[in-house]
Motif scaffolding. Structure first.
Motif, mmCIF file in Angstrom:
data_model
loop_
_atom_site.group_PDB
_atom_site.id
_atom_site.type_symbol
_atom_site.label_atom_id
_atom_site.label_comp_id
_atom_site.label_asym_id
_atom_site.label_seq_id
_atom_site.Cartn_x
_atom_site.Cartn_y
_atom_site.Cartn_z
ATOM 1 N N GLY A 98 0.189 -54.686 -45.518
ATOM 2 C CA GLY A 98 1.108 -53.572 -45.759
ATOM 3 C C GLY A 98 2.377 -53.714 -44.927
ATOM 4 O O GLY A 98 2.487 -54.604 -44.067
ATOM 5 N N ALA A 99 3.319 -52.818 -45.211
ATOM 6 C CA ALA A 99 4.537 -52.799 -44.403
ATOM 7 C C ALA A 99 4.200 -52.397 -42.970
ATOM 8 O O ALA A 99 4.880 -52.791 -42.025
ATOM 9 C CB ALA A 99 5.534 -51.821 -45.005
ATOM 10 N N THR A 100 3.136 -51.631 -42.817
ATOM 11 C CA THR A 100 2.761 -51.151 -41.476
ATOM 12 C C THR A 100 2.547 -52.314 -40.515
ATOM 13 O O THR A 100 3.040 -52.315 -39.389
ATOM 14 C CB THR A 100 1.485 -50.289 -41.566
ATOM 15 O OG1 THR A 100 1.716 -49.260 -42.529
ATOM 16 C CG2 THR A 100 1.148 -49.654 -40.237
ATOM 17 N N TYR A 124 9.969 -42.781 -39.661
ATOM 18 C CA TYR A 124 8.582 -42.944 -40.064
ATOM 19 C C TYR A 124 7.713 -43.071 -38.812
ATOM 20 O O TYR A 124 8.085 -43.785 -37.873
ATOM 21 C CB TYR A 124 8.484 -44.189 -40.967
ATOM 22 C CG TYR A 124 7.103 -44.428 -41.483
ATOM 23 C CD1 TYR A 124 6.452 -43.438 -42.202
ATOM 24 C CD2 TYR A 124 6.445 -45.613 -41.230
ATOM 25 C CE1 TYR A 124 5.165 -43.635 -42.655
ATOM 26 C CE2 TYR A 124 5.162 -45.823 -41.692
ATOM 27 C CZ TYR A 124 4.537 -44.833 -42.396
ATOM 28 O OH TYR A 124 3.266 -45.018 -42.840
ATOM 29 N N ASN A 171 15.865 -48.133 -42.128
ATOM 30 C CA ASN A 171 14.990 -47.777 -43.237
ATOM 31 C C ASN A 171 15.845 -47.185 -44.352
ATOM 32 O O ASN A 171 16.423 -46.122 -44.192
ATOM 33 C CB ASN A 171 13.935 -46.777 -42.759
ATOM 34 C CG ASN A 171 13.081 -46.193 -43.871
ATOM 35 O OD1 ASN A 171 12.697 -45.035 -43.828
ATOM 36 N ND2 ASN A 171 12.776 -46.980 -44.858
ATOM 37 N N ASN A 175 12.648 -42.551 -45.548
ATOM 38 C CA ASN A 175 11.563 -41.580 -45.433
ATOM 39 C C ASN A 175 11.739 -40.865 -44.095
ATOM 40 O O ASN A 175 11.802 -41.552 -43.071
ATOM 41 C CB ASN A 175 10.220 -42.332 -45.477
ATOM 42 C CG ASN A 175 9.012 -41.441 -45.328
ATOM 43 O OD1 ASN A 175 9.127 -40.231 -45.299
ATOM 44 N ND2 ASN A 175 7.846 -42.046 -45.202
ATOM 45 N N ASP A 203 13.301 -51.788 -43.185
ATOM 46 C CA ASP A 203 12.130 -51.362 -43.951
ATOM 47 C C ASP A 203 12.629 -50.874 -45.305
ATOM 48 O O ASP A 203 13.242 -49.809 -45.401
ATOM 49 C CB ASP A 203 11.440 -50.248 -43.144
ATOM 50 C CG ASP A 203 10.246 -49.627 -43.856
ATOM 51 O OD1 ASP A 203 10.091 -49.841 -45.075
ATOM 52 O OD2 ASP A 203 9.479 -48.913 -43.180
ATOM 53 N N TYR A 206 10.865 -48.650 -50.239
ATOM 54 C CA TYR A 206 11.184 -47.806 -51.404
ATOM 55 C C TYR A 206 12.319 -48.405 -52.238
ATOM 56 O O TYR A 206 13.037 -47.684 -52.922
ATOM 57 C CB TYR A 206 11.549 -46.381 -50.937
ATOM 58 C CG TYR A 206 10.400 -45.689 -50.237
ATOM 59 C CD1 TYR A 206 9.341 -45.146 -50.973
ATOM 60 C CD2 TYR A 206 10.343 -45.615 -48.855
ATOM 61 C CE1 TYR A 206 8.276 -44.540 -50.337
ATOM 62 C CE2 TYR A 206 9.269 -45.012 -48.208
ATOM 63 C CZ TYR A 206 8.245 -44.473 -48.960
ATOM 64 O OH TYR A 206 7.178 -43.872 -48.323
ATOM 65 N N SER A 233 6.841 -53.859 -49.647
ATOM 66 C CA SER A 233 5.422 -53.513 -49.805
ATOM 67 C C SER A 233 5.097 -53.243 -51.261
ATOM 68 O O SER A 233 5.934 -52.710 -52.000
ATOM 69 C CB SER A 233 5.082 -52.284 -48.970
ATOM 70 O OG SER A 233 3.768 -51.844 -49.260
ATOM 71 N N LYS A 236 4.207 -48.793 -52.720
ATOM 72 C CA LYS A 236 5.057 -47.805 -53.409
ATOM 73 C C LYS A 236 5.461 -48.290 -54.791
ATOM 74 O O LYS A 236 5.540 -47.519 -55.733
ATOM 75 C CB LYS A 236 6.340 -47.553 -52.605
ATOM 76 C CG LYS A 236 6.136 -47.383 -51.133
ATOM 77 C CD LYS A 236 5.415 -46.113 -50.816
ATOM 78 C CE LYS A 236 4.728 -46.255 -49.480
ATOM 79 N NZ LYS A 236 3.978 -45.107 -49.094
ATOM 80 N N LYS A 244 -2.765 -52.343 -49.432
ATOM 81 C CA LYS A 244 -2.115 -52.805 -48.204
ATOM 82 C C LYS A 244 -1.664 -54.269 -48.292
ATOM 83 O O LYS A 244 -2.080 -55.136 -47.518
ATOM 84 C CB LYS A 244 -3.046 -52.611 -46.994
ATOM 85 C CG LYS A 244 -3.433 -51.170 -46.754
ATOM 86 C CD LYS A 244 -2.290 -50.277 -46.359
ATOM 87 C CE LYS A 244 -1.813 -50.536 -44.951
ATOM 88 N NZ LYS A 244 -0.796 -49.514 -44.559
HETATM 89 N N1 PMP Z 1 7.504 -47.686 -44.113
HETATM 90 C C1 PMP Z 1 7.768 -46.490 -44.670
HETATM 91 C C2 PMP Z 1 9.148 -45.947 -44.577
HETATM 92 C C3 PMP Z 1 6.753 -45.780 -45.297
HETATM 93 O O1 PMP Z 1 7.009 -44.590 -45.827
HETATM 94 C C4 PMP Z 1 5.461 -46.322 -45.320
HETATM 95 C C5 PMP Z 1 4.342 -45.528 -45.901
HETATM 96 N N2 PMP Z 1 4.130 -45.824 -47.124
HETATM 97 C C6 PMP Z 1 5.237 -47.577 -44.766
HETATM 98 C C7 PMP Z 1 6.278 -48.220 -44.151
HETATM 99 C C8 PMP Z 1 3.883 -48.221 -44.785
HETATM 100 O O2 PMP Z 1 3.703 -48.984 -45.910
HETATM 101 P P1 PMP Z 1 2.305 -49.707 -46.221
HETATM 102 O O3 PMP Z 1 1.438 -48.709 -46.874
HETATM 103 O O4 PMP Z 1 2.689 -50.846 -47.105
HETATM 104 O O5 PMP Z 1 1.757 -50.175 -44.924
#
Ligand code: PMP
Ligand code: GLN
Length: 395
Positions: A98-100, A124, A171, A175, A203, A206, A233, A236, A244
């Motif tokens: 995931g982006a996380t 975020y 970002n 978000n 990031d 979106y 990612s 979304k 993930k």
């Molecule tokens: N960055 C932002 C701005 C998010 O809103 C989110 C949550 N979806 C994420 C990262 C995390 O993304 P992922 O579910 O791919 O880890």
């Protein structure tokens, strides 16, 4: 035991607001417009591609550290096709959990303790925690409400850079505000980064959810190709947030650095899903178009409903979130304009869950009266939520 168990870098971070609010929604049977996840799964053919990969034994054992070649190639082709950006799938693309994880690995890799990181506030929630884990110092630059939207003050951004600034954590689409940075704003960020020799971690999860304006990747601006880590990612874009699968595109040197951290976090993840996402990235343009148009209609439905219910609405140009100011509801219904108190009371009051934007702020007072609602839900669910929210000002 005298000493707290949780180390001091993380002590200010409790349970994430998303977990807290989703648990509240489940406990009270409320409509969950808090945590951002769609209530319908993504395309059937993508789900089938994952099933096929599982059955065919592709990715059931550790995939390669940088990600399966099929996905790295698909990501590189996507960046080329959509943005005209060339990335070598072998040296300039890294698949992450995931982006996380991409955010965490980038910050752990690129920061020394004491380095300053500029982040757009409200930010975020994982940004603050990851900067802290890396021993960095966060320097918020606040997006301010202006004429029904939120804008970045470029002078404030410039003034926030010091000799200790290592990177800007950007970002866009943003978000929770839904702001999409314009070409001119991004050009100014790029110029600043070049002038002050800063790295940028951007990031862009979106990237497909833009309703007004356009998404322009920061990496496409002059001088940015080799100082930008771009994060994407599948969650979304393809409505499979549970899979993930994310990715990083950057220069070979930056990818090598980020991979050095990533390999000790998860090493690898989501083997079969990586193959499915490779196929998803090649879906026809009509898929991406209908995703956006569907969410545009939902944005309009929820934003209109919230305005009718008495909220001040900041119209999001992108993402699937809408930020509101609760104060126009009046002191009683808005709990004195305290977004936390309002969100904790909302399930009881009308069976809806939302997120208090204050959690995304260092300057919590700046975020106090703002509340975020997610519109990535079925139309009938949004319509029911609006009906319930309208009862607030009657009560
Ligand atoms: N960055 C932002 C701005 C998010 O809103 C989110 C949550 N979806 C994420 C990262 C995390 O993304 P992922 O579910 O791919 O880890
Ligand atoms: N990104 C999602 C949101 O902002 C939540 C993801 C999470 O729960 N960590 O709602």
């Amino acid at each position: 035991m005298e000493r707290p168990l949780l180390n001091r870098r993380l002590s200010e971070f409790g349970t994430t607001i998303f977990a807290e609010m989703s648990a509240l929604a489940a406990r009270t049977g409320s409509i969950n417009l808090g945590q951002g996840f769609p209530d319908t799964d993504g395309p059937e053919e993508v789900r089938e591609a994952a099933v096929r990969a599982l059955r065919d034994g592709r990715g059931n054992q550790y995939p390669p550290g940088p990600g399966v070649p099929e996905l790295r190639t698909a990501v590189a082709e996507h960046q080329q096709r959509r943005y005209g950006l060339e990335f070598d799938p072998d040296r300039e693309v890294l698949v992450t959990a995931g982006a996380t994880e991409a955010i965490a690995a980038s910050l752990l890799a690129l920061l020394e303790p004491g380095d300053e990181v500029i982040a757009l506030e409200p930010y975020y929630d994982s940004y603050a925690a990851c900067i802290a884990m890396a021993g960095g110092t966060r320097v918020p630059v606040t997006l301010r409400p202006a004429e029904g939207t939120y804008r970045l003050d470029l002078d404030e951004l410039r003034a926030a850079v010091t000799d200790r600034t290592r990177l800007i954590l950007l970002n866009t689409p943003h978000n929770p505000t839904g702001t999409v940075l314009t070409r001119a704003e991004l050009a100014a960020v790029a110029e600043l980064a070049c002038e002050r020799d800063l790295l940028v971690v951007t990031d862009e999860v979106y990237e497909y959810l833009v309703f007004d304006g356009e998404h322009v990747p920061l990496a496409s601006f002059p001088g940015m190709r080799d100082r930008t880590v771009t994060i994407g990612s599948s969650g979304k874009t393809f409505s499979f947030t549970g899979w993930k699968v994310g990715w990083v595109t950057a220069s070979p040197e930056l990818v090598t650095a980020v991979r050095s951290a990533k390999q000790f976090l998860t090493y690898v993840s989501a083997g079969p899903f990586q193959y499915a996402v490779a196929e998803a990235l090649r879906l026809p343009e009509t898929y991406f178009h209908s995703l956006r148009e569907d969410l545009r209609a939902k944005r309009d439905l929820l934003s209109g409903g919230l305005a009718e219910a008495g909220f001040e609405v900041f119209r999001p140009a992108g993402t699937y979130f809408v930020t509101t100011d609760i104060r126009p509801l009046g002191p009683e219904a808005s709990k004195g304009g305290d977004g936390f108190a309002f969100c904790r009371a909302l399930p009881e009051l009308c069976g809806v869950v939302a997120i208090p934007n204050a959690v995304f702020y260092d300057h919590q007072d700046q975020g106090a009266p703002f509340v975020r609602f997610a519109f990535c839900k079925r139309t009938e669910t949004l319509a029911e939520a609006v009906t319930r929210l309208k009862s607030l000002s009657l009560g």
